[in-house]
Design an enzyme around this catalytic site. Structure first.
Site, PDB file in Angstrom:
ATOM      1  N   CYS A   1      -3.514   1.416   8.017  1.00 39.96           N
ATOM      2  CA  CYS A   1      -2.854   1.112   7.013  1.00 39.96           C
ATOM      3  C   CYS A   1      -2.205  -0.099   7.469  1.00 39.96           C
ATOM      4  O   CYS A   1      -2.596  -0.872   8.510  1.00 39.96           O
ATOM      5  CB  CYS A   1      -0.668   1.877   7.749  1.00 39.96           C
ATOM      6  SG  CYS A   1       0.587   1.028   7.009  1.00 39.96           S
ATOM      7  N   CYS A  29       3.051  -5.591  16.544  1.00 41.29           N
ATOM      8  CA  CYS A  29       2.172  -4.594  16.811  1.00 41.29           C
ATOM      9  C   CYS A  29       0.589  -4.525  17.256  1.00 41.29           C
ATOM     10  O   CYS A  29       0.235  -4.549  16.241  1.00 41.29           O
ATOM     11  CB  CYS A  29       2.463  -2.654  16.543  1.00 41.29           C
ATOM     12  SG  CYS A  29       4.603  -2.271  16.236  1.00 41.29           S
ATOM     13  N   CYS A  33       3.238   8.375   1.603  1.00 37.33           N
ATOM     14  CA  CYS A  33       3.268   7.488   2.595  1.00 37.33           C
ATOM     15  C   CYS A  33       3.617   6.342   1.600  1.00 37.33           C
ATOM     16  O   CYS A  33       2.607   5.524   0.979  1.00 37.33           O
ATOM     17  CB  CYS A  33       2.501   6.798   3.520  1.00 37.33           C
ATOM     18  SG  CYS A  33       3.016   6.259   4.946  1.00 37.33           S
ATOM     19  N   GLU A  62       0.723  -1.173   0.076  1.00 38.78           N
ATOM     20  CA  GLU A  62      -0.024  -0.080  -0.088  1.00 38.78           C
ATOM     21  C   GLU A  62       0.778   1.066   0.159  1.00 38.78           C
ATOM     22  O   GLU A  62       2.269   1.309   0.629  1.00 38.78           O
ATOM     23  CB  GLU A  62      -0.759   0.072   1.390  1.00 38.78           C
ATOM     24  CG  GLU A  62      -1.738  -0.823   1.208  1.00 38.78           C
ATOM     25  CD  GLU A  62      -2.803  -0.679   2.289  1.00 38.78           C
ATOM     26  OE1 GLU A  62      -2.634  -0.007   3.276  1.00 38.78           O
ATOM     27  OE2 GLU A  62      -3.920  -1.829   2.821  1.00 38.78           O
ATOM     28  N   CYS A 120      -1.606  -3.038  14.889  1.00 39.70           N
ATOM     29  CA  CYS A 120      -1.566  -2.489  13.475  1.00 39.70           C
ATOM     30  C   CYS A 120      -1.787  -3.553  12.556  1.00 39.70           C
ATOM     31  O   CYS A 120      -2.224  -5.160  12.504  1.00 39.70           O
ATOM     32  CB  CYS A 120      -0.122  -2.294  12.960  1.00 39.70           C
ATOM     33  SG  CYS A 120       0.439  -2.101  11.716  1.00 39.70           S
ATOM     34  N   CYS A 124       4.492  -7.850   7.257  1.00 38.33           N
ATOM     35  CA  CYS A 124       5.457  -6.952   8.432  1.00 38.33           C
ATOM     36  C   CYS A 124       5.566  -8.113   9.996  1.00 38.33           C
ATOM     37  O   CYS A 124       4.527  -8.885   9.890  1.00 38.33           O
ATOM     38  CB  CYS A 124       5.022  -5.894   9.282  1.00 38.33           C
ATOM     39  SG  CYS A 124       5.982  -4.980  10.454  1.00 38.33           S
TER      40      CYS A 124
END
Length: 345
Positions: free
Chosen positions: A333, A116, A105, A92, A119, A112
């Site tokens: 995100c 977290c 961004c 993205e 997220c 990932c």
């Protein structure tokens, strides 16, 4: 395997051309096609002979970054892009329009592994690192699609940039190269969850980019509940690394703080944040958490967020609440990518 030509520095490209028997000025022409004219194909490089273009296509590749979906906010013109990479992985990117210019961004990894808790990007784990070329490709494609100049770049999308250190550093050097887009280093921001060795290493590069630390907790214990990386690095270590970055570069560090209702938005958090941040020349950016379908975190009310901010300001903290952009599209995100991955598209 073919060589990734868009990830090469200008000096590396000159050396490549020398090794295949081409004159040095060819490197300048090719570099301009790749990083100024934003070409995705050797066939477009019309001031090169057909023979050279064929040689280039045989030995090198321009890794594709192709738009799969585009969402445009009716509220503020924010654009959210889903890009497909050569191997089918999705990333993205977001274009945010401000009075001072266009900010993009971008993602640094497909997925990932940082984990977290609030997220969407980390759900499903890490697929792979992005190359410098694929990071550049997101910026370049957004410029080509919109026809508008990008003036600021934030590496704050999917992934942990310092977990992909070498490719990230190469990306920054190419993005800010005077022979390419020539974006000022001061207009580049990198966000990290707190990879201490990476922060210290980045400080030694003596770049002028802004370091943004994802803080999200006012103590080691609170941070550990939200961010698995805190199990490896103590908050005191992370803050020391950020102090070192400021000392080496003179660049004020930004602390990102996702406000989660009932989790880290209490009076106690205000006192603890004040103790951490008041001795430091820094900026605190409050981010009311975006709802994520797979998580149960709740964002604070606008009134509570403003109250939190005002009390920090009275304590001497330089603080802002991040302006909400594109709230009518897949805001958090990783959510757009997550929807594609989940549906097996």
């Amino acid at each position: 395997m073919k060589k990734d030509i868009r990830s090469m520095t200008f000096d590396e490209l000159k050396k490549e051309m020398q090794e295949i028997g081409e004159k040095p000025f060819r490197a300048k022409q090719i570099y301009e096609w790749l990083h100024v004219k934003l070409s995705d194909s050797f066939d477009e490089m019309t001031n090169l002979s057909k023979t050279l273009r064929e040689r280039l296509a045989d030995a090198y590749e321009i890794l594709p970054v192709q738009m799969e979906e585009r969402q445009v906010s009716k509220l503020d013109g924010t654009n959210k892009f889903l890009f497909r990479l050569f191997d089918g992985n999705m990333v993205e990117s977001v274009l945010m329009k401000y009075k001072h210019g266009n900010s993009v961004c971008i993602s640094s990894q497909a997925g990932c592994r940082m984990g977290c808790a609030f997220c969407a990007s980390t759900i499903g784990g890490l697929q792979r690192n992005l190359t410098a070329s694929e990071m550049l490709g997101q910026v370049y494609q957004i410029q080509k699609i919109t026809g508008e100049r990008v003036s600021n770049v934030v590496v704050m999308g999917t992934g942990e940039p310092l977990d992909n250190y070498d490719n990230f550093l190469r990306f920054v050097r190419l993005l800010t190269d005077e022979n390419g887009l020539n974006i000022s280093q001061r207009n580049v921001t990198v966000s990290t969850c707190g990879i201490v060795p990476g922060i210290r290493k980045l400080a030694e590069e003596k770049l002028q980019i802004t370091l943004a630390l994802s803080l999200h907790g006012s103590t080691q214990e609170k941070r550990r509940k939200l961010m698995p990386v805190a199990n490896k690095y103590e908050l005191s270590e992370v803050l020391s690394a950020c102090d070192g970055y400021f000392e080496k570069t003179g660049r004020r560090v930004t602390f990102e703080y996702s406000l989660v209702h009932g989790v880290n938005d209490t009076e106690e958090d205000i006192r603890e944040l004040t103790a951490i941040l008041r001795p430091r020349k820094c900026h605190l950016n409050l981010i009311p958490v975006n709802p994520v379908r797979e998580r149960d975190f709740v964002r604070p009310s606008r009134e509570n967020a403003l109250n939190f901010k005002n009390k920090l300001e009275k304590s001497g903290i330089n603080v802002t609440i991040r302006r909400e952009m594109g709230s009518d599209i897949d805001g958090a995100c990783g959510q757009l990518r997550r929807r594609y991955v989940k549906n097996g598209i």
